[in-house]
Design an enzyme around this catalytic site. Structure first.
Site, mmCIF file in Angstrom:
data_model
loop_
_atom_site.group_PDB
_atom_site.id
_atom_site.type_symbol
_atom_site.label_atom_id
_atom_site.label_comp_id
_atom_site.label_asym_id
_atom_site.label_seq_id
_atom_site.Cartn_x
_atom_site.Cartn_y
_atom_site.Cartn_z
ATOM 1 N N ASN A 119 0.768 -0.701 0.111
ATOM 2 C CA ASN A 119 0.057 -0.044 -0.243
ATOM 3 C C ASN A 119 1.053 1.307 0.006
ATOM 4 O O ASN A 119 1.388 1.566 0.788
ATOM 5 C CB ASN A 119 -0.985 -0.085 1.266
ATOM 6 C CG ASN A 119 -2.099 1.093 1.023
ATOM 7 O OD1 ASN A 119 -1.574 2.498 0.660
ATOM 8 N ND2 ASN A 119 -3.107 0.646 1.319
ATOM 9 N N HIS A 149 1.162 6.090 1.834
ATOM 10 C CA HIS A 149 1.567 7.309 2.641
ATOM 11 C C HIS A 149 3.010 7.724 1.561
ATOM 12 O O HIS A 149 3.644 9.002 2.308
ATOM 13 C CB HIS A 149 2.474 6.137 3.903
ATOM 14 C CG HIS A 149 1.679 6.297 4.779
ATOM 15 N ND1 HIS A 149 0.287 7.858 5.591
ATOM 16 C CD2 HIS A 149 0.636 5.162 5.427
ATOM 17 C CE1 HIS A 149 -0.798 5.999 6.341
ATOM 18 N NE2 HIS A 149 -0.169 5.358 6.036
ATOM 19 N N HIS A 178 -5.762 4.041 -1.773
ATOM 20 C CA HIS A 178 -6.577 3.955 -1.136
ATOM 21 C C HIS A 178 -7.301 5.134 -2.081
ATOM 22 O O HIS A 178 -6.432 6.591 -1.547
ATOM 23 C CB HIS A 178 -6.736 3.867 0.151
ATOM 24 C CG HIS A 178 -8.181 4.064 1.055
ATOM 25 N ND1 HIS A 178 -8.507 3.789 2.635
ATOM 26 C CD2 HIS A 178 -9.533 4.071 0.306
ATOM 27 C CE1 HIS A 178 -9.978 4.072 2.533
ATOM 28 N NE2 HIS A 178 -10.418 4.552 1.365
ATOM 29 N N ARG A 233 -9.080 8.312 -0.881
ATOM 30 C CA ARG A 233 -10.800 8.738 0.212
ATOM 31 C C ARG A 233 -11.252 9.994 -1.282
ATOM 32 O O ARG A 233 -11.105 10.337 -1.644
ATOM 33 C CB ARG A 233 -9.793 9.038 1.288
ATOM 34 C CG ARG A 233 -8.482 7.963 2.425
ATOM 35 C CD ARG A 233 -8.161 8.050 3.276
ATOM 36 N NE ARG A 233 -9.526 8.455 4.511
ATOM 37 C CZ ARG A 233 -9.973 7.656 4.947
ATOM 38 N NH1 ARG A 233 -8.843 6.208 5.252
ATOM 39 N NH2 ARG A 233 -10.680 8.103 5.880
ATOM 40 N N ARG A 283 -6.839 12.460 0.722
ATOM 41 C CA ARG A 283 -5.750 13.372 1.564
ATOM 42 C C ARG A 283 -3.959 12.887 1.466
ATOM 43 O O ARG A 283 -3.601 13.429 1.664
ATOM 44 C CB ARG A 283 -6.448 13.134 3.253
ATOM 45 C CG ARG A 283 -6.366 11.462 3.169
ATOM 46 C CD ARG A 283 -6.088 11.331 4.920
ATOM 47 N NE ARG A 283 -7.846 11.017 5.176
ATOM 48 C CZ ARG A 283 -7.962 10.301 6.269
ATOM 49 N NH1 ARG A 283 -7.191 10.015 7.286
ATOM 50 N NH2 ARG A 283 -9.190 11.116 7.193
ATOM 51 N N GLU A 295 -8.743 0.574 -2.907
ATOM 52 C CA GLU A 295 -8.932 0.435 -1.440
ATOM 53 C C GLU A 295 -10.227 1.823 -1.943
ATOM 54 O O GLU A 295 -10.190 2.870 -2.448
ATOM 55 C CB GLU A 295 -8.621 0.887 -0.708
ATOM 56 C CG GLU A 295 -7.682 0.040 -0.282
ATOM 57 C CD GLU A 295 -7.023 -0.389 1.315
ATOM 58 O OE1 GLU A 295 -7.485 0.485 2.089
ATOM 59 O OE2 GLU A 295 -5.773 -0.576 1.285
ATOM 60 N N THR A 309 -8.057 2.674 7.621
ATOM 61 C CA THR A 309 -9.934 2.081 7.848
ATOM 62 C C THR A 309 -9.240 1.636 9.503
ATOM 63 O O THR A 309 -8.565 0.877 9.345
ATOM 64 C CB THR A 309 -9.458 1.144 6.785
ATOM 65 O OG1 THR A 309 -9.068 1.809 6.149
ATOM 66 C CG2 THR A 309 -10.708 0.886 6.356
ATOM 67 N N GLU A 311 -10.501 -9.549 2.245
ATOM 68 C CA GLU A 311 -9.375 -9.209 2.743
ATOM 69 C C GLU A 311 -10.147 -9.291 4.731
ATOM 70 O O GLU A 311 -10.546 -8.288 4.897
ATOM 71 C CB GLU A 311 -9.403 -7.906 2.514
ATOM 72 C CG GLU A 311 -7.523 -7.839 3.259
ATOM 73 C CD GLU A 311 -7.172 -6.387 2.882
ATOM 74 O OE1 GLU A 311 -7.115 -5.975 1.210
ATOM 75 O OE2 GLU A 311 -6.592 -5.537 3.306
ATOM 76 N N HIS A 365 -3.681 -5.071 7.813
ATOM 77 C CA HIS A 365 -3.890 -3.972 8.703
ATOM 78 C C HIS A 365 -2.892 -4.012 9.350
ATOM 79 O O HIS A 365 -3.505 -5.254 10.564
ATOM 80 C CB HIS A 365 -4.688 -3.530 8.686
ATOM 81 C CG HIS A 365 -5.454 -2.225 9.171
ATOM 82 N ND1 HIS A 365 -5.269 -0.883 10.150
ATOM 83 C CD2 HIS A 365 -6.149 -1.350 8.301
ATOM 84 C CE1 HIS A 365 -4.927 -0.451 10.375
ATOM 85 N NE2 HIS A 365 -5.881 -0.195 9.179
HETATM 86 N N1 PXP Z 1 -5.597 -3.430 3.937
HETATM 87 C C1 PXP Z 1 -6.718 -2.345 3.370
HETATM 88 C C2 PXP Z 1 -8.311 -2.760 3.253
HETATM 89 C C3 PXP Z 1 -6.125 -0.806 4.204
HETATM 90 O O1 PXP Z 1 -7.969 -0.770 4.669
HETATM 91 C C4 PXP Z 1 -5.387 -0.570 4.812
HETATM 92 C C5 PXP Z 1 -4.825 0.458 4.810
HETATM 93 O O2 PXP Z 1 -4.603 1.418 3.866
HETATM 94 C C6 PXP Z 1 -4.059 -1.567 4.317
HETATM 95 C C7 PXP Z 1 -4.709 -3.052 4.348
HETATM 96 C C8 PXP Z 1 -2.747 -1.728 5.321
HETATM 97 O O3 PXP Z 1 -2.371 -1.456 6.306
HETATM 98 P P1 PXP Z 1 -1.117 -1.045 7.063
HETATM 99 O O4 PXP Z 1 -1.172 0.363 6.528
HETATM 100 O O5 PXP Z 1 -1.502 -0.336 8.324
HETATM 101 O O6 PXP Z 1 -0.762 -1.763 7.208
#
Ligand code: PXP
Length: 250
Positions: A6, A9, A42, A44, A48, A69, A100, A150, A190
């Site tokens: 992901n 960031h 994602h 959003r 953001r 996402e 999330t 997921e 997550h």
């Molecule tokens: N999976 C989903 C559906 C998420 O919403 C997120 C966070 O954006 C992640 C995975 C990744 O989570 P983390 O950034 O805590 O590894």
């Protein structure tokens, strides 16, 4: 086990100055070179971090799979259908949240989800539902036509005692087993990091992990290519395809 990285960031840092760097598209290329098998972002509602143009550019450049996402808000659905990622992952979204927070209430939302999933499937877009590891939601995900679930690993990752962590792990194992019995593909994610990931890797029914924050954080110390490569290895895959430090971009 496949790794989806992901990259939200990367865009979070860019948005701090609202400029062009660091570029999530360049980061996605680095992740793929290091062995990631999917790129996750994602879009959003408040935009953001990831912007609409990022998603369009990622769709053009990602060589593996683009997993978008998103919430089920109509404006985001329209944006997703215009870009046609390989997969969408439907998540609940609250404006005030930092990330999330929970899984999608598939049972309550089933009458909205079913026609929406049909629209995505008609465009050959795979649909994953981000759910808490609870049997009712896993079953409902199959009933509304999702291809993948997921499993939310946040409660496992945040458990403050080892007994609590074991309990959450058992819930994830049971939900993963049920998902496979129902012929759903099973992913998880997550809050996973370089320490807590191994127990999840041990669950054979889970095919893919989606990880963001811990990898991007580690990248600040060792570079993105190495941070992704290390996680790929923890998932039992091959490390970076070209691990030379000179090619590490972030
Ligand atoms: N999976 C989903 C559906 C998420 O919403 C997120 C966070 O954006 C992640 C995975 C990744 O989570 P983390 O950034 O805590 O590894």
């Amino acid at each position: 086990m496949r790794l989806g990285v992901n990259i939200d960031h990367i865009a979070t840092v860019r948005q701090a100055r609202r400029g062009h760097a660091p570029d999530p598209i360049e980061a996605a290329r680095t992740c793929e070179r290091a062995g990631a098998q999917s790129i996750v972002c994602h879009l959003r509602e408040d935009r953001r971090h990831i912007q609409d143009d990022d998603v369009r550019r990622l769709r053009q450049t990602v060589q593996t799979q683009l997993n978008l996402e998103m919430s089920i808000a109509p404006s985001v659905v329209a944006a997703a259908l215009a870009v046609k990622p390989h997969q969408v992952t439907l998540v609940p979204e609250r404006r005030q949240e930092l990330t999330t927070e929970g899984g999608l209430d598939v049972v309550r939302l089933s009458s909205r989800l079913q026609p929406l999933i049909k629209r995505f499937r008609a465009q050959r877009i795979d649909v994953s539902l981000f759910v808490d590891p609870v049997a009712a939601h896993v079953r409902a995900a199959r009933d509304v036509g999702a291809t993948t679930i997921e499993l939310h690993t946040g409660a496992y990752a945040n458990a403050s005692t080892s007994a609590g962590r074991r309990r959450e792990l058992r819930s994830i194992e049971k939900a993963a087993r049920l998902g496979r019995q129902l012929e759903l593909a099973v992913a998880a994610g997550h809050g996973l990091d370089y320490e807590n990931v191994s127990a999840i890797v041990g669950i054979g029914e889970i095919e893919e992990l989606n990880i963001g924050f811990s990898i991007i954080s580690r990248a600040l110390a060792v570079g993105l290519e190495r941070a992704v490569g290390e996680m790929v290895e923890l998932l039992g895959g091959r490390g970076p395809r070209s691990a030379s430090p000179a090619r590490t971009r972030l």
